[in-house]
Design a protein around this motif. Structure first.
Motif, mmCIF file in Angstrom:
data_model
loop_
_atom_site.group_PDB
_atom_site.id
_atom_site.type_symbol
_atom_site.label_atom_id
_atom_site.label_comp_id
_atom_site.label_asym_id
_atom_site.label_seq_id
_atom_site.Cartn_x
_atom_site.Cartn_y
_atom_site.Cartn_z
ATOM 1 N N GLY A 1 -78.735 39.004 -56.457
ATOM 2 C CA GLY A 1 -79.357 39.229 -55.156
ATOM 3 C C GLY A 1 -79.502 37.944 -54.348
ATOM 4 N N VAL A 2 -79.896 36.859 -55.012
ATOM 5 C CA VAL A 2 -80.030 35.568 -54.332
ATOM 6 C C VAL A 2 -78.663 35.083 -53.867
ATOM 7 N N LYS A 3 -77.658 35.190 -54.754
ATOM 8 C CA LYS A 3 -76.312 34.767 -54.380
ATOM 9 C C LYS A 3 -75.773 35.617 -53.225
ATOM 10 N N LEU A 4 -76.046 36.910 -53.248
ATOM 11 C CA LEU A 4 -75.595 37.788 -52.173
ATOM 12 C C LEU A 4 -76.283 37.434 -50.857
ATOM 13 N N ALA A 5 -77.582 37.161 -50.905
ATOM 14 C CA ALA A 5 -78.304 36.795 -49.689
ATOM 15 C C ALA A 5 -77.736 35.512 -49.077
ATOM 16 N N LEU A 6 -77.466 34.520 -49.918
ATOM 17 C CA LEU A 6 -76.870 33.277 -49.410
ATOM 18 C C LEU A 6 -75.493 33.543 -48.810
ATOM 19 N N LEU A 7 -74.703 34.364 -49.483
ATOM 20 C CA LEU A 7 -73.366 34.662 -48.992
ATOM 21 C C LEU A 7 -73.404 35.433 -47.678
ATOM 22 N N VAL A 8 -74.372 36.305 -47.510
ATOM 23 C CA VAL A 8 -74.503 37.044 -46.246
ATOM 24 C C VAL A 8 -74.832 36.074 -45.109
ATOM 25 N N VAL A 9 -75.692 35.099 -45.365
ATOM 26 C CA VAL A 9 -76.003 34.096 -44.346
ATOM 27 C C VAL A 9 -74.755 33.274 -44.024
ATOM 28 N N ILE A 10 -74.027 32.854 -45.064
ATOM 29 C CA ILE A 10 -72.792 32.096 -44.855
ATOM 30 C C ILE A 10 -71.808 32.920 -44.027
ATOM 31 N N LEU A 11 -71.607 34.174 -44.423
ATOM 32 C CA LEU A 11 -70.679 35.047 -43.692
ATOM 33 C C LEU A 11 -71.112 35.231 -42.247
ATOM 34 N N PHE B 1 -72.804 24.240 -39.008
ATOM 35 C CA PHE B 1 -71.675 23.865 -39.850
ATOM 36 C C PHE B 1 -72.154 23.266 -41.166
ATOM 37 N N ALA B 2 -73.124 22.378 -41.089
ATOM 38 C CA ALA B 2 -73.673 21.770 -42.313
ATOM 39 C C ALA B 2 -74.368 22.821 -43.170
ATOM 40 N N ALA B 3 -74.998 23.804 -42.535
ATOM 41 C CA ALA B 3 -75.672 24.869 -43.282
ATOM 42 C C ALA B 3 -74.672 25.654 -44.123
ATOM 43 N N VAL B 4 -73.498 25.921 -43.571
ATOM 44 C CA VAL B 4 -72.467 26.644 -44.333
ATOM 45 C C VAL B 4 -72.077 25.846 -45.567
ATOM 46 N N GLY B 5 -71.828 24.567 -45.406
ATOM 47 C CA GLY B 5 -71.467 23.725 -46.543
ATOM 48 C C GLY B 5 -72.571 23.636 -47.578
ATOM 49 N N ALA B 6 -73.800 23.436 -47.118
ATOM 50 C CA ALA B 6 -74.932 23.312 -48.040
ATOM 51 C C ALA B 6 -75.180 24.621 -48.792
ATOM 52 N N LEU B 7 -75.144 25.732 -48.084
ATOM 53 C CA LEU B 7 -75.369 27.023 -48.738
ATOM 54 C C LEU B 7 -74.260 27.352 -49.725
ATOM 55 N N THR B 8 -73.038 26.935 -49.413
ATOM 56 C CA THR B 8 -71.932 27.147 -50.350
ATOM 57 C C THR B 8 -72.157 26.363 -51.631
ATOM 58 N N VAL B 9 -72.563 25.116 -51.502
ATOM 59 C CA VAL B 9 -72.826 24.286 -52.682
ATOM 60 C C VAL B 9 -74.011 24.845 -53.470
ATOM 61 N N VAL B 10 -75.050 25.281 -52.786
ATOM 62 C CA VAL B 10 -76.197 25.888 -53.475
ATOM 63 C C VAL B 10 -75.750 27.133 -54.230
ATOM 64 N N ASN B 11 -74.903 27.942 -53.609
ATOM 65 C CA ASN B 11 -74.391 29.147 -54.263
ATOM 66 C C ASN B 11 -73.614 28.796 -55.531
ATOM 67 N N ILE B 12 -72.836 27.726 -55.480
ATOM 68 C CA ILE B 12 -72.078 27.287 -56.655
ATOM 69 C C ILE B 12 -73.031 26.846 -57.762
ATOM 70 N N PHE B 13 -74.059 26.080 -57.398
ATOM 71 C CA PHE B 13 -75.022 25.623 -58.404
ATOM 72 C C PHE B 13 -75.808 26.782 -59.010
ATOM 73 N N ILE B 14 -76.160 27.765 -58.192
ATOM 74 C CA ILE B 14 -76.844 28.939 -58.735
ATOM 75 C C ILE B 14 -75.943 29.660 -59.720
ATOM 76 N N ALA B 15 -74.669 29.797 -59.376
ATOM 77 C CA ALA B 15 -73.722 30.492 -60.265
ATOM 78 C C ALA B 15 -73.584 29.786 -61.601
ATOM 79 N N THR B 16 -73.595 28.457 -61.579
ATOM 80 C CA THR B 16 -73.311 27.721 -62.802
ATOM 81 C C THR B 16 -74.552 27.328 -63.592
ATOM 82 N N LEU B 17 -75.672 27.101 -62.925
ATOM 83 C CA LEU B 17 -76.851 26.576 -63.619
ATOM 84 C C LEU B 17 -77.912 27.632 -63.937
ATOM 85 N N TRP B 18 -77.951 28.710 -63.182
ATOM 86 C CA TRP B 18 -78.963 29.753 -63.416
ATOM 87 C C TRP B 18 -78.508 30.594 -64.594
ATOM 88 N N THR B 19 -79.246 30.504 -65.688
ATOM 89 C CA THR B 19 -78.890 31.288 -66.881
ATOM 90 C C THR B 19 -79.967 32.276 -67.241
#
Length: 117
Positions: free
Chosen positions: A72-82, A99-117
């Motif tokens: 849900g968190v990843k989807l919410a970030l992706l909806v904002v990016i989209l 523009f910076a928000a898109v980059g930052a949210l993308t990186v946050v999304n990557i970190f959530i995918a890899t670090l949230w266990t």
């Protein structure tokens, strides 16, 4: 089923690469104030959305546990990016903030995918 899941994971990573790569190619232009949302960013975000939904469905169909809060968190970030990329896609110049928000949210999304266990 594992092969299909792995194919969708690979496509998901390609979507992330397109989104982040499109951002990275415009970073120099962002410094000059001439950055724009390139088509690769929109296509990458849409690829992430479609493959992410497919991955959730395939994992649930296989009986694997899916962390719905994380998704849900990843989807919410992706909806904002989209939203940002879609609204600004035709603008000749995009401000540094969106523009910076898109980059930052993308990186946050990557970190959530890899670090949230």
């Amino acid at each position: 089923m594992n092969v299909l899941i792995n194919v969708f994971v690979a496509l998901h990573v390609i979507g992330i690469a397109a989104l982040l790569g499109g951002f990275m190619t415009q970073m120099k232009a962002m410094g000059a104030g001439t950055a724009r949302m390139v088509p690769a960013m929109l296509h990458g975000a849409l690829t992430m959305l479609v493959t992410g939904m497919a991955l959730v469905g395939l994992n649930q169909a296989e009986g694997a546990a899916v962390d719905n809060v994380k998704i849900g968190v990843k989807l919410a970030l992706l909806v904002v990016i989209l939203g940002l990329v879609y609204v600004k896609r035709d603008d000749e110049r995009v401000g540094r903030g969106p523009f910076a928000a898109v980059g930052a949210l993308t990186v946050v999304n990557i970190f959530i995918a890899t670090l949230w266990t």
